[in-house]
Design a protein around this motif. Sequence first.
Motif, PDB file in Angstrom:
ATOM      1  N   ARG A  76     -56.634 -59.929   3.410  1.00  0.00           N
ATOM      2  CA  ARG A  76     -55.548 -60.409   2.541  1.00  0.00           C
ATOM      3  C   ARG A  76     -54.194 -59.831   2.960  1.00  0.00           C
ATOM      4  O   ARG A  76     -53.189 -60.540   2.954  1.00  0.00           O
ATOM      5  CB  ARG A  76     -55.836 -60.065   1.085  1.00  0.00           C
ATOM      6  CG  ARG A  76     -56.964 -60.890   0.500  1.00  0.00           C
ATOM      7  CD  ARG A  76     -57.160 -60.567  -0.951  1.00  0.00           C
ATOM      8  NE  ARG A  76     -58.356 -61.211  -1.484  1.00  0.00           N
ATOM      9  CZ  ARG A  76     -58.648 -61.242  -2.782  1.00  0.00           C
ATOM     10  NH1 ARG A  76     -57.855 -60.677  -3.666  1.00  0.00           N
ATOM     11  NH2 ARG A  76     -59.750 -61.831  -3.190  1.00  0.00           N
ATOM     12  N   VAL A  77     -54.179 -58.555   3.279  1.00  0.00           N
ATOM     13  CA  VAL A  77     -52.925 -57.919   3.718  1.00  0.00           C
ATOM     14  C   VAL A  77     -52.432 -58.574   5.004  1.00  0.00           C
ATOM     15  O   VAL A  77     -51.253 -58.925   5.129  1.00  0.00           O
ATOM     16  CB  VAL A  77     -53.109 -56.389   3.904  1.00  0.00           C
ATOM     17  CG1 VAL A  77     -51.970 -55.774   4.687  1.00  0.00           C
ATOM     18  CG2 VAL A  77     -53.253 -55.704   2.550  1.00  0.00           C
ATOM     19  N   LEU A  78     -53.320 -58.741   5.971  1.00  0.00           N
ATOM     20  CA  LEU A  78     -52.927 -59.362   7.235  1.00  0.00           C
ATOM     21  C   LEU A  78     -52.477 -60.805   7.030  1.00  0.00           C
ATOM     22  O   LEU A  78     -51.513 -61.252   7.659  1.00  0.00           O
ATOM     23  CB  LEU A  78     -54.063 -59.287   8.254  1.00  0.00           C
ATOM     24  CG  LEU A  78     -54.380 -57.888   8.785  1.00  0.00           C
ATOM     25  CD1 LEU A  78     -55.571 -57.937   9.743  1.00  0.00           C
ATOM     26  CD2 LEU A  78     -53.186 -57.252   9.448  1.00  0.00           C
ATOM     27  N   ASP A  79     -53.164 -61.527   6.157  1.00  0.00           N
ATOM     28  CA  ASP A  79     -52.751 -62.908   5.864  1.00  0.00           C
ATOM     29  C   ASP A  79     -51.353 -62.930   5.258  1.00  0.00           C
ATOM     30  O   ASP A  79     -50.496 -63.707   5.679  1.00  0.00           O
ATOM     31  CB  ASP A  79     -53.729 -63.597   4.909  1.00  0.00           C
ATOM     32  CG  ASP A  79     -55.041 -64.003   5.568  1.00  0.00           C
ATOM     33  OD1 ASP A  79     -55.136 -63.917   6.820  1.00  0.00           O
ATOM     34  OD2 ASP A  79     -55.975 -64.391   4.834  1.00  0.00           O
ATOM     35  N   LEU A  80     -51.114 -62.088   4.276  1.00  0.00           N
ATOM     36  CA  LEU A  80     -49.821 -62.068   3.596  1.00  0.00           C
ATOM     37  C   LEU A  80     -48.696 -61.700   4.578  1.00  0.00           C
ATOM     38  O   LEU A  80     -47.686 -62.404   4.671  1.00  0.00           O
ATOM     39  CB  LEU A  80     -49.826 -61.084   2.425  1.00  0.00           C
ATOM     40  CG  LEU A  80     -48.492 -60.905   1.711  1.00  0.00           C
ATOM     41  CD1 LEU A  80     -48.047 -62.204   1.050  1.00  0.00           C
ATOM     42  CD2 LEU A  80     -48.588 -59.779   0.695  1.00  0.00           C
ATOM     43  N   PHE A  81     -48.872 -60.614   5.310  1.00  0.00           N
ATOM     44  CA  PHE A  81     -47.832 -60.174   6.238  1.00  0.00           C
ATOM     45  C   PHE A  81     -47.686 -61.127   7.422  1.00  0.00           C
ATOM     46  O   PHE A  81     -46.610 -61.278   7.969  1.00  0.00           O
ATOM     47  CB  PHE A  81     -48.093 -58.760   6.734  1.00  0.00           C
ATOM     48  CG  PHE A  81     -47.930 -57.695   5.676  1.00  0.00           C
ATOM     49  CD1 PHE A  81     -47.172 -57.902   4.535  1.00  0.00           C
ATOM     50  CD2 PHE A  81     -48.563 -56.470   5.806  1.00  0.00           C
ATOM     51  CE1 PHE A  81     -47.017 -56.926   3.570  1.00  0.00           C
ATOM     52  CE2 PHE A  81     -48.414 -55.470   4.858  1.00  0.00           C
ATOM     53  CZ  PHE A  81     -47.648 -55.695   3.734  1.00  0.00           C
ATOM     54  N   GLY A  82     -48.784 -61.758   7.818  1.00  0.00           N
ATOM     55  CA  GLY A  82     -48.736 -62.697   8.934  1.00  0.00           C
ATOM     56  C   GLY A  82     -48.133 -64.033   8.572  1.00  0.00           C
ATOM     57  O   GLY A  82     -47.622 -64.752   9.437  1.00  0.00           O
ATOM     58  N   GLU A  83     -48.173 -64.381   7.292  1.00  0.00           N
ATOM     59  CA  GLU A  83     -47.619 -65.667   6.845  1.00  0.00           C
ATOM     60  C   GLU A  83     -46.189 -65.547   6.323  1.00  0.00           C
ATOM     61  O   GLU A  83     -45.488 -66.543   6.198  1.00  0.00           O
ATOM     62  CB  GLU A  83     -48.511 -66.252   5.740  1.00  0.00           C
ATOM     63  CG  GLU A  83     -49.882 -66.645   6.235  1.00  0.00           C
ATOM     64  CD  GLU A  83     -50.842 -66.971   5.101  1.00  0.00           C
ATOM     65  OE1 GLU A  83     -50.443 -66.900   3.919  1.00  0.00           O
ATOM     66  OE2 GLU A  83     -52.014 -67.275   5.399  1.00  0.00           O
ATOM     67  N   THR A  84     -45.748 -64.334   6.011  1.00  0.00           N
ATOM     68  CA  THR A  84     -44.393 -64.135   5.468  1.00  0.00           C
ATOM     69  C   THR A  84     -43.416 -63.930   6.619  1.00  0.00           C
ATOM     70  O   THR A  84     -43.571 -63.000   7.413  1.00  0.00           O
ATOM     71  CB  THR A  84     -44.367 -62.909   4.525  1.00  0.00           C
ATOM     72  OG1 THR A  84     -45.355 -63.073   3.512  1.00  0.00           O
ATOM     73  CG2 THR A  84     -42.984 -62.757   3.891  1.00  0.00           C
ATOM     74  N   THR A  85     -42.439 -64.811   6.695  1.00  0.00           N
ATOM     75  CA  THR A  85     -41.434 -64.721   7.758  1.00  0.00           C
ATOM     76  C   THR A  85     -40.117 -64.231   7.172  1.00  0.00           C
ATOM     77  O   THR A  85     -39.911 -64.225   5.948  1.00  0.00           O
ATOM     78  CB  THR A  85     -41.200 -66.083   8.434  1.00  0.00           C
ATOM     79  OG1 THR A  85     -40.552 -66.949   7.505  1.00  0.00           O
ATOM     80  CG2 THR A  85     -42.499 -66.690   8.939  1.00  0.00           C
ATOM     81  N   LEU A  86     -39.225 -63.847   8.069  1.00  0.00           N
ATOM     82  CA  LEU A  86     -37.889 -63.440   7.622  1.00  0.00           C
ATOM     83  C   LEU A  86     -37.167 -64.584   6.919  1.00  0.00           C
ATOM     84  O   LEU A  86     -36.376 -64.349   6.004  1.00  0.00           O
ATOM     85  CB  LEU A  86     -37.054 -62.958   8.808  1.00  0.00           C
ATOM     86  CG  LEU A  86     -37.446 -61.609   9.398  1.00  0.00           C
ATOM     87  CD1 LEU A  86     -36.549 -61.274  10.580  1.00  0.00           C
ATOM     88  CD2 LEU A  86     -37.362 -60.518   8.355  1.00  0.00           C
ATOM     89  N   ALA A  87     -37.457 -65.793   7.317  1.00  0.00           N
ATOM     90  CA  ALA A  87     -36.815 -66.954   6.681  1.00  0.00           C
ATOM     91  C   ALA A  87     -37.272 -67.106   5.229  1.00  0.00           C
ATOM     92  O   ALA A  87     -36.551 -67.713   4.432  1.00  0.00           O
ATOM     93  CB  ALA A  87     -37.129 -68.228   7.466  1.00  0.00           C
ATOM     94  N   ASP A  88     -38.425 -66.561   4.880  1.00  0.00           N
ATOM     95  CA  ASP A  88     -38.949 -66.663   3.507  1.00  0.00           C
ATOM     96  C   ASP A  88     -38.209 -65.743   2.541  1.00  0.00           C
ATOM     97  O   ASP A  88     -38.296 -65.932   1.331  1.00  0.00           O
ATOM     98  CB  ASP A  88     -40.444 -66.303   3.462  1.00  0.00           C
ATOM     99  CG  ASP A  88     -41.314 -67.259   4.236  1.00  0.00           C
ATOM    100  OD1 ASP A  88     -40.952 -68.455   4.315  1.00  0.00           O
ATOM    101  OD2 ASP A  88     -42.341 -66.815   4.774  1.00  0.00           O
ATOM    102  N   ILE A  89     -37.514 -64.770   3.061  1.00  0.00           N
ATOM    103  CA  ILE A  89     -36.887 -63.751   2.206  1.00  0.00           C
ATOM    104  C   ILE A  89     -35.437 -64.113   1.905  1.00  0.00           C
ATOM    105  O   ILE A  89     -34.680 -64.447   2.748  1.00  0.00           O
ATOM    106  CB  ILE A  89     -36.945 -62.367   2.891  1.00  0.00           C
ATOM    107  CG1 ILE A  89     -38.380 -62.002   3.242  1.00  0.00           C
ATOM    108  CG2 ILE A  89     -36.300 -61.297   2.035  1.00  0.00           C
ATOM    109  CD1 ILE A  89     -39.332 -61.983   2.071  1.00  0.00           C
TER     110      ILE A  89
END
Length: 132
Positions: free
Chosen positions: A119-132
């Motif tokens: 779950r941690v890897l999925d979350l960090f791997g799917e969150t991009t700088l553009a999402d923030i």
Amino acid sequence: MPVMQISRKIEYALRAAIHLRKSGETPASLADISQDQSIPKKFLEKIVQELAHAGVVRSKRGPYGGYVLGRDANAITFKEIIEAVDGPISLNVCVGGHDDCALTLGCGMLPVWQEGQRRVLDLFGETTLADI
């Protein structure tokens, strides 16, 4: 109360990268990032070097030089930034490519650690700088 938390180095790397995303193609100096994000400049220098080595940021020379993102913000994930400054993400020693726990074979917690790691890897791997 004790909490699980990311290191200050990871937090600073993410904040610096987010600052650069907001700056767009206008280079930001280390002094600007340091002041705006309240990151000690000497620590920031080391972090930015590691991010540059990983291709997350790049430097622009000249009188108005500084740092910009190395690629489009959509192509830079939190996972990439974290691993650039801190190495592979591992929730616990028994997951994430480590197998140095003698209790792994009969451990009832292992499935929980493995799911947490996923779950941690999925979350960090799917969150991009553009999402923030």
